[in-house]
Design an enzyme around this catalytic site. Structure first.
Site, PDB file in Angstrom:
ATOM      1  N   ILE A 114       0.852  -1.202   0.000  1.00 59.65           N
ATOM      2  CA  ILE A 114       0.000   0.000   0.000  1.00 59.65           C
ATOM      3  C   ILE A 114       0.883   1.246   0.000  1.00 59.65           C
ATOM      4  CG2 ILE A 114      -2.027  -1.034   1.123  1.00 59.65           C
ATOM      5  CD1 ILE A 114      -1.008   0.349   3.754  1.00 59.65           C
ATOM      6  N   ALA A 115       2.194   1.070  -0.270  1.00 61.69           N
ATOM      7  CA  ALA A 115       3.130   2.190  -0.121  1.00 61.69           C
ATOM      8  C   ALA A 115       3.157   3.078  -1.369  1.00 61.69           C
ATOM      9  CB  ALA A 115       4.509   1.647   0.201  1.00 61.69           C
ATOM     10  N   ARG A 116       3.862   2.636  -2.386  1.00 61.82           N
ATOM     11  CA  ARG A 116       3.967   3.386  -3.641  1.00 61.82           C
ATOM     12  C   ARG A 116       4.384   2.425  -4.733  1.00 61.82           C
ATOM     13  NH1 ARG A 116       1.489   6.946  -2.205  1.00 61.82           N
ATOM     14  NH2 ARG A 116       1.882   9.187  -2.202  1.00 61.82           N
TER      15      ARG A 116
ATOM     16  N   GLU B 260       1.544   3.677 -12.449  1.00 57.72           N
ATOM     17  CA  GLU B 260       0.088   3.776 -12.377  1.00 57.72           C
ATOM     18  C   GLU B 260      -0.399   5.094 -13.003  1.00 57.72           C
ATOM     19  OE1 GLU B 260      -0.114   3.460  -7.978  1.00 57.72           O
ATOM     20  OE2 GLU B 260      -0.935   5.485  -7.992  1.00 57.72           O
TER      21      GLU B 260
ATOM     22  N   HIS C 167      -5.351   2.393  -5.968  1.00 61.99           N
ATOM     23  CA  HIS C 167      -4.795   3.431  -5.081  1.00 61.99           C
ATOM     24  C   HIS C 167      -5.903   4.117  -4.255  1.00 61.99           C
ATOM     25  CE1 HIS C 167      -1.108   6.299  -4.662  1.00 61.99           C
ATOM     26  NE2 HIS C 167      -1.833   6.281  -3.550  1.00 61.99           N
ATOM     27  N   ILE C 168      -6.580   3.298  -3.454  1.00 64.55           N
ATOM     28  CA  ILE C 168      -7.727   3.830  -2.698  1.00 64.55           C
ATOM     29  C   ILE C 168      -7.568   3.675  -1.181  1.00 64.55           C
ATOM     30  CG2 ILE C 168      -9.440   3.549  -4.544  1.00 64.55           C
ATOM     31  CD1 ILE C 168     -10.298   0.895  -3.045  1.00 64.55           C
TER      32      ILE C 168
HETATM   33  N1  LIG Z   1      -1.946   3.652  -0.903  1.00 64.78           N
HETATM   34  C1  LIG Z   1      -2.290   4.840  -0.405  1.00 64.78           C
HETATM   35  O1  LIG Z   1      -3.325   5.410  -0.748  1.00 64.78           O
HETATM   36  C2  LIG Z   1      -1.427   5.488   0.623  1.00 64.78           C
HETATM   37  C3  LIG Z   1      -0.070   5.294   0.618  1.00 64.78           C
HETATM   38  N2  LIG Z   1       0.724   5.901   1.565  1.00 64.78           N
HETATM   39  C4  LIG Z   1       2.166   5.662   1.532  1.00 64.78           C
HETATM   40  O2  LIG Z   1       2.601   5.289   2.841  1.00 64.78           O
HETATM   41  C5  LIG Z   1       3.833   5.953   3.120  1.00 64.78           C
HETATM   42  C6  LIG Z   1       4.078   5.995   4.615  1.00 64.78           C
HETATM   43  O3  LIG Z   1       3.230   6.925   5.251  1.00 64.78           O
HETATM   44  P1  LIG Z   1       3.434   7.240   6.820  1.00 64.78           P
HETATM   45  O4  LIG Z   1       3.375   5.996   7.617  1.00 64.78           O
HETATM   46  O5  LIG Z   1       2.525   8.337   7.179  1.00 64.78           O
HETATM   47  O6  LIG Z   1       4.940   7.759   6.777  1.00 64.78           O
HETATM   48  P2  LIG Z   1       6.026   7.831   7.947  1.00 64.78           P
HETATM   49  O7  LIG Z   1       7.030   8.821   7.493  1.00 64.78           O
HETATM   50  O8  LIG Z   1       5.349   8.032   9.266  1.00 64.78           O
HETATM   51  O9  LIG Z   1       6.660   6.356   7.971  1.00 64.78           O
HETATM   52  C7  LIG Z   1       7.542   5.895   7.037  1.00 64.78           C
HETATM   53  C8  LIG Z   1       8.410   4.812   7.682  1.00 64.78           C
HETATM   54  O10 LIG Z   1       9.209   4.195   6.676  1.00 64.78           O
HETATM   55  C9  LIG Z   1      10.545   4.064   7.155  1.00 64.78           C
HETATM   56  N3  LIG Z   1      11.460   4.137   6.008  1.00 64.78           N
HETATM   57  C10 LIG Z   1      11.738   5.197   5.221  1.00 64.78           C
HETATM   58  N4  LIG Z   1      12.599   4.866   4.250  1.00 64.78           N
HETATM   59  C11 LIG Z   1      12.899   3.553   4.439  1.00 64.78           C
HETATM   60  C12 LIG Z   1      13.735   2.615   3.761  1.00 64.78           C
HETATM   61  N5  LIG Z   1      14.453   2.988   2.695  1.00 64.78           N
HETATM   62  N6  LIG Z   1      13.765   1.340   4.232  1.00 64.78           N
HETATM   63  C13 LIG Z   1      13.045   0.954   5.310  1.00 64.78           C
HETATM   64  N7  LIG Z   1      12.232   1.807   5.989  1.00 64.78           N
HETATM   65  C14 LIG Z   1      12.164   3.073   5.557  1.00 64.78           C
HETATM   66  C15 LIG Z   1      10.732   5.208   8.125  1.00 64.78           C
HETATM   67  O11 LIG Z   1      11.673   4.893   9.126  1.00 64.78           O
HETATM   68  P3  LIG Z   1      13.252   5.173   8.911  1.00 64.78           P
HETATM   69  O12 LIG Z   1      13.367   6.583   8.459  1.00 64.78           O
HETATM   70  O13 LIG Z   1      13.834   4.869  10.247  1.00 64.78           O
HETATM   71  O14 LIG Z   1      13.701   4.195   7.875  1.00 64.78           O
HETATM   72  C16 LIG Z   1       9.352   5.336   8.751  1.00 64.78           C
HETATM   73  O15 LIG Z   1       9.237   4.531   9.880  1.00 64.78           O
HETATM   74  C17 LIG Z   1       3.668   7.295   2.412  1.00 64.78           C
HETATM   75  O16 LIG Z   1       4.919   7.897   2.151  1.00 64.78           O
HETATM   76  C18 LIG Z   1       2.934   6.917   1.145  1.00 64.78           C
HETATM   77  O17 LIG Z   1       3.851   6.618   0.107  1.00 64.78           O
HETATM   78  C19 LIG Z   1       0.185   6.692   2.530  1.00 64.78           C
HETATM   79  C20 LIG Z   1      -1.172   6.920   2.564  1.00 64.78           C
HETATM   80  C21 LIG Z   1      -2.093   6.345   1.609  1.00 64.78           C
HETATM   81  O1  LIG Z   2      -1.450  10.123   0.919  1.00 65.52           O
HETATM   82  C1  LIG Z   2      -0.826   9.443   0.099  1.00 65.52           C
HETATM   83  O2  LIG Z   2       0.417   9.366   0.106  1.00 65.52           O
HETATM   84  C2  LIG Z   2      -1.568   8.658  -0.924  1.00 65.52           C
HETATM   85  O3  LIG Z   2      -1.002   7.866  -1.613  1.00 65.52           O
HETATM   86  C3  LIG Z   2      -3.032   8.802  -1.080  1.00 65.52           C
HETATM   87  O4  LIG Z   2      -3.626   9.038   0.171  1.00 65.52           O
HETATM   88  C4  LIG Z   2      -3.504   9.913  -1.995  1.00 65.52           C
HETATM   89  O5  LIG Z   2      -4.848   9.649  -2.202  1.00 65.52           O
HETATM   90  C5  LIG Z   2      -2.846  10.014  -3.353  1.00 65.52           C
HETATM   91  O6  LIG Z   2      -1.485  10.210  -3.275  1.00 65.52           O
HETATM   92  C6  LIG Z   2      -3.435  11.186  -4.131  1.00 65.52           C
HETATM   93  O7  LIG Z   2      -2.871  12.420  -3.769  1.00 65.52           O
END
Ligand SMILES: NC(=O)C1=CN([C@@H]2O[C@H](COP(=O)(O)OP(=O)(O)OC[C@H]3O[C@@H](n4cnc5c(N)ncnc54)[C@H](OP(=O)(O)O)[C@@H]3O)[C@@H](O)[C@H]2O)C=CC1
Ligand SMILES: O=C(O)C(=O)[C@@H](O)[C@H](O)[C@H](O)CO
Length: 330
Positions: free
Chosen positions: A238-240, A269, A287-288
């Protein structure tokens, strides 16, 4: 009085536009047209701020072509669409939308994990196709969630919220990997144990990826990492897009080197690797993960509030870069 001019790059909630309209002259894309980079640059002329989404690339070329731009407020917590060093060098503030989507995204991560491990969409397709003629003892047997080992790569806000669900709700052993280890109180609160990446891949029954995208995290999971996972394991991204090598994953799924995958994000995507569309043991969503009415509103409101707070008071609420302070000449 002339109001500062801003751009909203995609369709957005009308009441959020009204809120912005009380402070700015707003140019918006309520028709939700697909803009290429040149169109975005043209639309940004004369604008001091932009409310962007993850699809809007803010890079050095755009910044050079938009010298009046002061802030880009992303309606997303991820901001890999921003070239942050280039923005800082150009004196452009970047902001994101953290926290307001954490629990919603964790709910979805867990839903996708359960759908994947218990083969929800595959079995629904079977039923809809009229193939359910009789019951069989091993029909759509998946793998258990409760009592299994959950491995989380990227144990930040969302990763920790998923860990709490797993440890407290489903009695899972939770292991995680980050570049830096969490403090012991945080580990205890989410019932998680730190391990190196290889141990996580070899031990986990379910691997969930919630790491931000960067050059360092590109292809965190590729052929070599998939080969380390258990043949019964599931993988959830669910990351990227780009965190997983989607081509390598499609091969691993087809050859049953891992059991199944659940994917909300994809390399390139909205295009999806064609092989992922043909393997049965993958659950695909567009991506929801943050898409609930309440959370999307909160994300839009936070992006709008960043524009208001920065452009009116010079204070970004959730900055992703620190602009060098202006040093007065002696
Ligand atoms: N599918 C979707 O719709 C959504 C996707 N996302 C994705 O989720 C991601 C995380 O969000 P959130 O939890 O708020 O972010 P945070 O910044 O709170 O958490 C990210 C974590 O990843 C770790 N990290 C960063 N780089 C690396 C690496 N190279 N290897 C291992 N660990 C790593 C960090 O720790 P450390 O720095 O110690 O490594 C940190 O603990 C967003 O950046 C986004 O891409 C978020 C919301 C919705
Ligand atoms: O917050 C993020 O990082 C996301 O991936 C999703 O919540 C967004 O909907 C998407 O990026 C559209 O801006």
């Amino acid at each position: 009085m002339t109001l500062p001019r801003i751009l909203v790059t995609r369709a957005i909630y009308p009441d959020v536009l009204d809120h912005l309209g009380r402070h700015f002259e707003v140019d918006s894309n309520q028709a939700d047209e697909a803009w290429d980079a040149a169109t975005l640059i043209a639309k940004l002329q004369g604008k001091v701020g932009a409310l962007t989404t993850g699809g809007d690339r803010v890079d050095a070329a755009l910044l050079a072509a938009c010298p009046g731009l002061k802030i880009c407020a992303n309606m997303a917590v991820g901001f890999n669409n921003f070239d942050v060093p280039a923005m800082t060098a150009a004196g452009v503030q970047g902001t994101n939308a953290p926290d307001v989507l954490t629990e919603t995204t964790a709910d979805f991560g867990f839903a996708l994990l359960m759908a994947t491990a218990r083969r929800l969409t595959e079995s629904e397709h079977y039923l809809r196709a009229g193939q359910w003629k009789r019951w069989r003892y091993d029909m759509f047997c998946g793998s258990d969630i409760h009592g299994s080992t959950l491995g989380i790569i990227g144990m930040g806000r969302i990763g920790q919220a998923i860990a709490r669900r797993g440890a407290l709700g489903f009695g899972m052993q939770v292991i995680y990997h980050n570049r830096s280890r969490l403090d012991s109180a945080t580990e205890a609160a989410c019932g998680a144990r730190y391990v190196d990446k290889d141990t996580l891949l070899q031990t986990a029954d379910h691997v969930v990826l919630v790491v931000p995208y960067s050059a360092a995290s590109h292809h965190t999971i590729g052929a070599a990492e998939l080969a380390r996972m258990k043949p019964t394991a599931t993988l959830v991204n669910i990351a990227r897009g780009g965190i997983v090598d989607d081509a390598a994953l499609a091969v691993a799924l087809r050859e049953r080197r891992i059991a199944a995958a659940g994917l909300d994000v994809f390399e390139g995507e909205p295009s999806v690797h064609p092989d992922l569309l043909t393997v049965p043991n993958v659950v695909l969503t567009p991506h929801i993960a943050s898409a609930t009415e309440r959370t999307r509103r909160a994300m839009a409101k936070l992006a709008a509030d960043n524009l208001v707070s920065f452009l009116l008071q010079g204070k970004p609420l959730t900055p992703v870069n620190a602009l060098p302070s202006v040093v007065a000449a002696p």
